[in-house]
Motif scaffolding. Structure first.
Motif, PDB file in Angstrom:
ATOM      1  N   PRO A   1     -39.921  -8.380 -45.530  1.00 35.84           N
ATOM      2  CA  PRO A   1     -40.816  -9.365 -46.157  1.00 35.84           C
ATOM      3  C   PRO A   1     -40.154 -10.736 -46.239  1.00 35.84           C
ATOM      4  O   PRO A   1     -38.920 -10.845 -46.235  1.00 35.84           O
ATOM      5  CB  PRO A   1     -41.028  -8.773 -47.553  1.00 35.84           C
ATOM      6  N   LEU A   2     -40.967 -11.779 -46.307  1.00 39.49           N
ATOM      7  CA  LEU A   2     -40.416 -13.122 -46.482  1.00 39.49           C
ATOM      8  C   LEU A   2     -39.964 -13.296 -47.926  1.00 39.49           C
ATOM      9  O   LEU A   2     -40.610 -12.797 -48.864  1.00 39.49           O
ATOM     10  CB  LEU A   2     -41.462 -14.167 -46.128  1.00 39.49           C
ATOM     11  N   THR A   3     -38.867 -14.009 -48.095  1.00 40.37           N
ATOM     12  CA  THR A   3     -38.287 -14.167 -49.430  1.00 40.37           C
ATOM     13  C   THR A   3     -37.946 -15.624 -49.716  1.00 40.37           C
ATOM     14  O   THR A   3     -37.874 -16.460 -48.812  1.00 40.37           O
ATOM     15  CB  THR A   3     -37.001 -13.329 -49.565  1.00 40.37           C
ATOM     16  N   CYS A   4     -37.743 -15.901 -50.989  1.00 46.61           N
ATOM     17  CA  CYS A   4     -37.208 -17.192 -51.421  1.00 46.61           C
ATOM     18  C   CYS A   4     -36.251 -16.928 -52.586  1.00 46.61           C
ATOM     19  O   CYS A   4     -36.113 -15.788 -53.046  1.00 46.61           O
ATOM     20  CB  CYS A   4     -38.337 -18.141 -51.836  1.00 46.61           C
TER      21      CYS A   4
ATOM     22  N   MET B   1     -44.040 -22.379 -47.674  1.00 49.69           N
ATOM     23  CA  MET B   1     -43.691 -21.187 -46.888  1.00 49.69           C
ATOM     24  C   MET B   1     -44.901 -20.268 -46.734  1.00 49.69           C
ATOM     25  O   MET B   1     -45.188 -19.771 -45.639  1.00 49.69           O
ATOM     26  CB  MET B   1     -42.547 -20.419 -47.561  1.00 49.69           C
ATOM     27  N   MET B   2     -45.617 -20.046 -47.840  1.00 51.93           N
ATOM     28  CA  MET B   2     -46.785 -19.172 -47.780  1.00 51.93           C
ATOM     29  C   MET B   2     -47.878 -19.761 -46.900  1.00 51.93           C
ATOM     30  O   MET B   2     -48.549 -19.050 -46.146  1.00 51.93           O
ATOM     31  CB  MET B   2     -47.300 -18.894 -49.197  1.00 51.93           C
TER      32      MET B   2
ATOM     33  N   ASP C   1     -47.448 -21.904 -44.341  1.00 53.06           N
ATOM     34  CA  ASP C   1     -47.024 -21.900 -42.938  1.00 53.06           C
ATOM     35  C   ASP C   1     -47.075 -20.498 -42.327  1.00 53.06           C
ATOM     36  O   ASP C   1     -47.376 -20.344 -41.138  1.00 53.06           O
ATOM     37  CB  ASP C   1     -45.605 -22.465 -42.816  1.00 53.06           C
ATOM     38  N   LYS C   2     -46.780 -19.487 -43.119  1.00 48.16           N
ATOM     39  CA  LYS C   2     -46.762 -18.110 -42.614  1.00 48.16           C
ATOM     40  C   LYS C   2     -48.079 -17.369 -42.858  1.00 48.16           C
ATOM     41  O   LYS C   2     -48.229 -16.215 -42.481  1.00 48.16           O
ATOM     42  CB  LYS C   2     -45.614 -17.329 -43.259  1.00 48.16           C
TER      43      LYS C   2
ATOM     44  N   LEU D   1     -44.446 -14.230 -51.953  1.00 49.50           N
ATOM     45  CA  LEU D   1     -43.054 -14.210 -51.531  1.00 49.50           C
ATOM     46  C   LEU D   1     -42.280 -13.330 -52.499  1.00 49.50           C
ATOM     47  O   LEU D   1     -42.513 -13.365 -53.717  1.00 49.50           O
ATOM     48  CB  LEU D   1     -42.448 -15.612 -51.548  1.00 49.50           C
ATOM     49  N   CYS D   2     -41.369 -12.531 -51.964  1.00 56.61           N
ATOM     50  CA  CYS D   2     -40.458 -11.790 -52.830  1.00 56.61           C
ATOM     51  C   CYS D   2     -39.282 -12.707 -53.165  1.00 56.61           C
ATOM     52  O   CYS D   2     -38.787 -13.449 -52.301  1.00 56.61           O
ATOM     53  CB  CYS D   2     -39.958 -10.536 -52.122  1.00 56.61           C
TER      54      CYS D   2
END
Length: 608
Positions: free
Chosen positions: A153-156, A168-169, A171-172, A177-178
């Motif tokens: 998963p994508l993270t920050c 980020m959300m 663009d993807k 985000l986790c």
């Protein structure tokens, strides 16, 4: 109608293993049933009239509490569980759209069940496979979370700004985000958090994510099952559920993932493909097939069930392209029949399939007609390529003039191959013995297959050459209980599970069909038919089926794992990826296959 039903049965398992005369009796005996949308075929507890087969439409099967069990489409059958029990329906069957069915009377179903072992085995297996393979494929209680989750998963970080997280959300194109510290999950932030806590409350755009995220969110391990996700989401009104292994974040499941999983059924694919109005629309549908394959495997379905479902979609896509071609170029000047060979012809398509096809034309076709069908074939083959069924590298396609000919020319082809079995003739005959009609006038195939099988089986020189050709694909057995892996190149230290695993059994099945004059094309059905006609011994045939099932299942699971990792599926399996137990059983399967090859080579079949 009788001829249409007969054509259907010739290509529908297990009817394809029955004698032609028996299929003709069935075609004359079945009754056509029309069921309007929301109409009952039968209700729980009613006396069953017989076994139902879907010609067109969609049937929902529900249990006695009205909970859905499965959603069935064209060529699926239902009602056998009640027939095999006491003749009373143990489920309800309801049409979700206007549907056309045929009903095989109960007395005839029981007669076939008692007289033909292959027919009985099919329905015994269907009954034991968790009620119904269609239901099993899309039941959240039978799929593990690791096959549902998005990984990684994508993270920050908690210290990142909400603006950075929102970008980020955006663009993807995701909704959450986790939040992690190294690989450890500390929180989760969603678009709803940013809308409700940042925008609505007027917080500064550089507010850290830590201030708006959900701390220590609820999680599940990869070993959980799909219903665990659903229940947790419903109980706590969650839209996103992180998946952790120990302290490490490994994936995430969203409500969208669950919806996609439950919507990804072959009936849905077939329905969408049948209604598609453009090649782009068809390509958008077939693009989702790899994920469907992975989900079918993850749900525990047998390889022959999965490949049949995948092939059914290819068949519908092909028929839709045929209709589009007729719209594009006008009505065909003469009767035609589009046929598939290769894995589509055998109904054994996996995640790696090119196209193999041909056209049989009416003998009345003239030069103008041939020109029409060249444009016609190019349109269909280009469409198949756009849908992911790439052009055959050997030009075994209807676009090649050699494979777009009148039926009389096709008869000459087979006669020549049988009379003069050169290497090329053996290769071509091997491909063309797997022909299966897909769309057009099925009567053009009548007689051609049976006449060819009869001529081929009675020519001992031809069958000897074909047997020799069938043994060119060796199993990957090495010395000292090891495997003979590929020694060089990009696939070094792997086994080609297609060429050295599945193909040897495909070749054996084809030889059994040739020698026994069996009209079926599917490999497993060919072996079953050879057993039921006593052409192959019960013990040898059952061992071969078990070996084939293990090899084919291992190959399919390998492809499903690649799809889940986001890599293109292939046929090259590294033995060291398997456990010692799996390697031992796989090697035993190859030993069985090699033994059956040796029996064929010695001209003994497997009767000794």
């Amino acid at each position: 109608m009788t001829q249409d039903i007969l054509s259907l049965l010739q290509n529908l398992h297990p009817y394809d293993v029955l004698p032609q005369a028996t299929r003709a009796t069935i075609a004359r005996t079945v009754e056509r049933v029309s069921v309007p949308r929301d109409g009952f075929v039968y209700a729980h507890g009613e006396q069953l009239e017989g076994l139902y087969i879907i010609l067109d439409g969609q049937i929902a099967v529900k249990d006695r509490l009205n909970a859905p069990i499965s959603l069935l489409g064209r060529e699926n059958s239902f009602g056998e569980r009640g027939l095999l029990k006491d003749g009373i329906a143990v489920t309800s069957a309801i049409a979700t759209v206007d549907s056309a069915l045929i009903c095989l009377p109960a007395h005839l179903f029981h007669t076939l069940n008692s007289q033909f072992p292959a027919f009985k085995r099919f329905f015994d297996r269907t009954r034991s496979d968790s009620q119904n393979d269609g239901a099993k494929a899309f039941d959240l209680t039978s799929v593990r979370v690791e096959s549902l989750m998005v990984a990684p998963p994508l993270t920050c970080r908690a210290t990142d700004s909400v603006t950075h997280a929102a970008q980020m959300m955006r663009d993807k194109r995701i909704s959450c985000l986790c939040v992690t510290d190294a690989d450890t999950l500390t929180g989760i932030v969603t678009l709803r958090d940013i809308s409700n806590k940042v925008v609505a409350d007027g917080l500064a755009l550089d507010t850290p994510v830590a201030q708006v995220m959900t701390h220590s969110p609820r999680t599940l391990p990869p070993s959980a099952i799909g219903s665990d996700v659903l229940h947790l989401m419903m109980e706590y009104r969650l839209g996103h559920l992180p998946i952790v292994s120990g302290n490490d974040l490994v994936g995430i499941v969203t409500q969208t993932d669950l919806t996609k999983f439950q919507a990804s059924n072959t009936a849905g694919f077939v329905g969408e493909a049948a209604r598609a109005t453009s090649i782009d629309a068809l390509a958008a549908i077939t693009k989702r097939i790899p994920n469907l394959l992975a989900q079918l495997v993850a749900a525990g379905n047998r390889h022959d069930v999965v490949t049949r479902m995948i092939t059914d979609i290819a068949d519908v896509v092909t028929r839709r392209l045929l209709a589009m071609a007729e719209d594009e170029f006008g009505p065909p000047p003469v009767r035609y029949l589009w046929l598939a060979c290769g894995s589509q012809g055998r109904q054994e398509q996996t995640g790696v399939s090119d196209q193999d096809n041909c056209l049989i034309l009416d003998d009345d076709v003239d030069e103008r007609g041939l020109a029409y069908f060249q444009r016609f074939a190019q349109f269909v083959c280009d469409g198949l390529n756009a849908c992911g069924y790439v052009y055959c590298p050997g030009d075994m396609m209807a676009t090649t003039p050699r494979w777009c000919q009148p039926v009389s020319v096709w008869r000459e082809y087979f006669q020549h191959w049988i009379a003069a079995p050169s290497k090329e003739a053996q290769m071509l005959a091997s491909v063309m013995f797997d022909l299966r009609p897909i769309g057009g006038d099925m009567s053009l195939f009548d007689g051609l297959q049976q006449d060819t099988l009869k001529a081929a089986s009675s020519n001992s020189i031809f069958t000897a050459h074909m047997a020799s050709n069938a043994l060119t694909h060796a199993t990957p057995l090495g010395m000292l209980r090891g495997f003979a892996t590929i020694r060089s190149g990009e696939h070094r230290n792997t086994i080609d599970m297609k060429l050295n695993g599945v193909v040897p059994v495909v070749d054996l099945g084809r030889m059994y069909a040739l020698q026994g004059q069996l009209s079926v094309a599917n490999t497993r059905a060919r072996v079953e038919a050879a057993i039921s006609t006593a052409f192959v011994s019960e013990s040898g045939g059952r061992d071969l089926l078990d070996a084939y099932d293990l090899v084919a299942q291992t190959r399919l699971e390998h492809q499903a794992n690649q799809i889940k990792r986001g890599t293109p599926p292939d046929n090259f399996l590294a033995p060291d990826q398997l456990s010692g137990f799996e390697r031992s059983h796989l090697r035993d399967a190859f030993v069985v296959i090699k033994t059956m090859q040796s029996a064929l080579m010695q001209g003994r079949g497997v009767m000794s």
